[in-house]
Design a protein around this motif. Structure first.
Motif, mmCIF file in Angstrom:
data_model
loop_
_atom_site.group_PDB
_atom_site.id
_atom_site.type_symbol
_atom_site.label_atom_id
_atom_site.label_comp_id
_atom_site.label_asym_id
_atom_site.label_seq_id
_atom_site.Cartn_x
_atom_site.Cartn_y
_atom_site.Cartn_z
ATOM 1 N N LEU A 115 -27.967 28.458 18.236
ATOM 2 C CA LEU A 115 -26.913 27.733 18.943
ATOM 3 C C LEU A 115 -26.643 26.348 18.368
ATOM 4 C CD1 LEU A 115 -27.755 28.668 22.639
ATOM 5 C CD2 LEU A 115 -26.098 29.711 21.106
ATOM 6 N N LEU A 116 -27.422 25.930 17.383
ATOM 7 C CA LEU A 116 -27.233 24.624 16.761
ATOM 8 C C LEU A 116 -26.775 24.780 15.324
ATOM 9 C CD1 LEU A 116 -30.436 22.698 17.948
ATOM 10 C CD2 LEU A 116 -28.254 22.945 19.135
ATOM 11 N N TYR A 117 -26.119 23.758 14.810
ATOM 12 C CA TYR A 117 -25.810 23.707 13.385
ATOM 13 C C TYR A 117 -25.874 22.258 12.906
ATOM 14 C CZ TYR A 117 -20.985 22.376 14.738
ATOM 15 O OH TYR A 117 -19.875 21.760 15.267
ATOM 16 N N PRO A 118 -26.216 22.053 11.635
ATOM 17 C CA PRO A 118 -26.285 20.693 11.118
ATOM 18 C C PRO A 118 -24.888 20.156 10.820
ATOM 19 C CG PRO A 118 -26.882 22.251 9.406
ATOM 20 C CD PRO A 118 -26.661 23.058 10.652
ATOM 21 N N CYS A 119 -24.685 18.904 11.153
ATOM 22 C CA CYS A 119 -23.393 18.250 10.930
ATOM 23 C C CYS A 119 -23.610 16.997 10.093
ATOM 24 C CB CYS A 119 -22.749 17.887 12.270
ATOM 25 S SG CYS A 119 -21.227 16.937 12.121
ATOM 26 N N ARG A 120 -22.830 16.865 9.039
ATOM 27 C CA ARG A 120 -22.974 15.721 8.130
ATOM 28 C C ARG A 120 -21.764 14.790 8.175
ATOM 29 N NH1 ARG A 120 -27.505 16.474 5.287
ATOM 30 N NH2 ARG A 120 -28.364 18.589 5.387
ATOM 31 N N CYS A 121 -20.975 14.904 9.216
ATOM 32 C CA CYS A 121 -19.830 14.017 9.366
ATOM 33 C C CYS A 121 -20.320 12.627 9.781
ATOM 34 C CB CYS A 121 -18.871 14.558 10.420
ATOM 35 S SG CYS A 121 -18.150 16.159 9.984
ATOM 36 N N SER A 122 -19.909 11.626 9.057
ATOM 37 C CA SER A 122 -20.330 10.265 9.364
ATOM 38 C C SER A 122 -19.493 9.688 10.496
ATOM 39 C CB SER A 122 -20.168 9.377 8.124
ATOM 40 O OG SER A 122 -18.789 9.261 7.792
ATOM 41 N N ARG A 123 -19.983 8.603 11.069
ATOM 42 C CA ARG A 123 -19.223 7.939 12.123
ATOM 43 C C ARG A 123 -17.880 7.450 11.593
ATOM 44 N NH1 ARG A 123 -23.516 4.163 15.528
ATOM 45 N NH2 ARG A 123 -24.854 5.862 16.291
ATOM 46 N N ARG A 124 -17.883 6.976 10.356
ATOM 47 C CA ARG A 124 -16.629 6.503 9.778
ATOM 48 C C ARG A 124 -15.627 7.642 9.664
ATOM 49 N NH1 ARG A 124 -16.905 2.962 4.394
ATOM 50 N NH2 ARG A 124 -17.892 1.599 5.926
ATOM 51 N N ALA A 147 -22.645 26.521 5.346
ATOM 52 C CA ALA A 147 -23.999 27.078 5.264
ATOM 53 C C ALA A 147 -24.979 26.014 5.755
ATOM 54 C CB ALA A 147 -24.321 27.485 3.835
ATOM 55 N N PRO A 148 -25.827 26.343 6.725
ATOM 56 C CA PRO A 148 -26.698 25.312 7.302
ATOM 57 C C PRO A 148 -27.773 24.829 6.340
ATOM 58 C CG PRO A 148 -27.250 27.475 8.190
ATOM 59 C CD PRO A 148 -26.013 27.658 7.367
ATOM 60 N N VAL A 149 -27.780 23.549 6.098
ATOM 61 C CA VAL A 149 -28.833 22.894 5.318
ATOM 62 C C VAL A 149 -29.417 21.817 6.218
ATOM 63 C CG1 VAL A 149 -29.397 21.580 3.257
ATOM 64 C CG2 VAL A 149 -27.617 23.342 3.152
ATOM 65 N N LEU A 157 -30.056 12.802 6.440
ATOM 66 C CA LEU A 157 -30.271 13.965 7.284
ATOM 67 C C LEU A 157 -29.028 14.216 8.143
ATOM 68 C CD1 LEU A 157 -33.927 13.295 8.459
ATOM 69 C CD2 LEU A 157 -33.167 15.238 7.062
ATOM 70 N N PRO A 158 -28.827 15.456 8.583
ATOM 71 C CA PRO A 158 -27.675 15.741 9.447
ATOM 72 C C PRO A 158 -27.985 15.473 10.915
ATOM 73 C CG PRO A 158 -28.843 17.766 9.000
ATOM 74 C CD PRO A 158 -29.584 16.686 8.252
ATOM 75 N N SER A 159 -26.951 15.335 11.700
ATOM 76 C CA SER A 159 -27.118 15.439 13.147
ATOM 77 C C SER A 159 -27.122 16.921 13.507
ATOM 78 C CB SER A 159 -25.983 14.712 13.875
ATOM 79 O OG SER A 159 -24.735 15.254 13.527
ATOM 80 N N TRP A 160 -27.593 17.240 14.696
ATOM 81 C CA TRP A 160 -27.631 18.636 15.142
ATOM 82 C C TRP A 160 -26.662 18.780 16.308
ATOM 83 C CZ3 TRP A 160 -33.455 20.473 15.426
ATOM 84 C CH2 TRP A 160 -34.068 20.236 14.183
ATOM 85 N N ARG A 161 -25.723 19.698 16.176
ATOM 86 C CA ARG A 161 -24.715 19.919 17.204
ATOM 87 C C ARG A 161 -24.931 21.259 17.902
ATOM 88 N NH1 ARG A 161 -20.278 16.513 17.447
ATOM 89 N NH2 ARG A 161 -20.082 15.065 15.676
ATOM 90 N N LEU A 162 -24.623 21.269 19.195
ATOM 91 C CA LEU A 162 -24.643 22.500 19.979
ATOM 92 C C LEU A 162 -23.291 23.187 19.843
ATOM 93 C CD1 LEU A 162 -25.914 24.368 22.171
ATOM 94 C CD2 LEU A 162 -24.914 22.825 23.878
#
Length: 324
Positions: A115-124, A147-149, A157-162
């Motif tokens: 149910l989670l995936y890594p997200c690499r979107c920055s705040r900017r 593809a999840p890394v 590191l990525p954030s983790w999103r539901l």
């Protein structure tokens, strides 16, 4: 998809669900980032009153997970202020920072369930994302199909999103706007672990409401937008949310919401004006329309003068007045 929680966490949630069914269980959950201001104190009083008028329990939980923002001595000051006002809580005060293992175990279970995936979107990158209808930012799902890394990329590191499924998210709302949102267009996939490694507010809050058996949450209207995200986390775990009541914020003479940055908005300033505890309780209660302006009354006396029906009627009236 079913989330397989560790047996001890499943047991904690089941115990919490049983407590919720047994009667009212409310809570006050300040962040120890500074002294409580008048708006925080009023919310504490209203939450305490509703719990006591319902014949239920009132818990105190310090939301202190975001340690860089915590201020030394704030927890002790918050507790001293509440006790000075006569707002006694049931059981020991809780600190989220001492429950990290619990939240981490739930996070791991959600990840194992896919149910989670890594997200690499920055705040900017997300800064210009605007929500439909001008409400609040909604994540557009850019990393959903990647593809999840889970490890670092370019040292980050990525954030983790539901991954929230599309469809409505709803809850019983007593004072604020109707409790319904669309997961895709109003909420978006929720961050449960930040890129800096900190566990996110929505995860910890949702887990606490379930494991502590919170039946009713009364809090400020500014947190209404956060409710759908927390309801989404609870739904992912397979459980229903508490009932909610979001009350209007207390604003200053210029219409600005109160903040912790101004000391005269807290007990320190009120005491400096010569107010004792009954004077402060009277001012807090009068601001919500519970008593006449200038009243001097203790928290216990206020509880004796009100009924639950009258209390809720007056809060609904205050919420309606705030909309006009």
């Amino acid at each position: 998809m079913t989330v397989a929680l560790p047996a001890h966490i499943q047991s904690l949630i089941e115990t919490g669900q049983r407590r919720r069914r047994e009667g009212y269980r409310g809570r006050f959950a300040p962040s120890p980032t500074g002294a409580l201001h008048r708006g925080n104190l009023r919310t504490a009083l209203l939450s305490w009153l509703e719990a006591r008028l319902s014949g239920g329990a009132w818990l105190l939980r310090h939301d202190d997970l975001d340690t860089p923002r915590n201020r030394p001595g704030a927890i002790e000051a918050i507790e001293a202020d509440l006790l000075w006002l006569g707002l006694h809580w049931d059981g020991p005060a809780l600190r989220q920072s001492r429950r990290r293992g619990l939240y981490g175990s739930v996070l791991s279970a959600l990840r194992r369930a896919g149910l989670l995936y890594p997200c690499r979107c920055s705040r900017r990158l997300l800064a210009d994302v605007s929500a439909p209808h001008g409400r609040w930012p909604v994540y557009p799902g850019w990393c959903r199909q990647r593809a999840p890394v889970w490890g670092p990329e370019q040292g980050r590191l990525p954030s983790w999103r539901l991954r929230l499924p599309p469809g409505p998210l709803g809850w019983q709302e007593r004072y604020g706007p109707p409790g319904r949102c669309d997961a895709a267009t109003d909420v978006g996939d929720v961050v449960l672990r930040r890129a800096d490694g900190f566990l996110a507010y929505h995860l910890a809050t949702a887990v606490d409401e379930l494991t502590l058996g919170i039946s009713d949450v009364l809090r400020g209207a500014d947190l209404w937008p956060a409710t759908a995200a927390q309801v989404g986390v609870m739904a992912a775990l397979g459980f229903a949310p508490p009932r909610y009541g979001h009350v209007p914020l207390w604003c200053d003479e210029a219409g600005r919401r109160l903040s912790k940055r101004s000391a005269d908005e807290g007990l320190e300033g009120l005491r400096a004006r010569g107010l004792d505890a009954p004077g402060v309780i009277g001012a807090l209660a009068a601001s919500a329309g519970l008593v006449a302006a200038g009243a001097r009354i203790s928290a216990a006396e206020l509880c004796e003068e009100l009924t639950l029906e009258r209390f809720q009627q007056l809060l609904r009236r205050a919420a309606l007045a705030a909309k006009t």
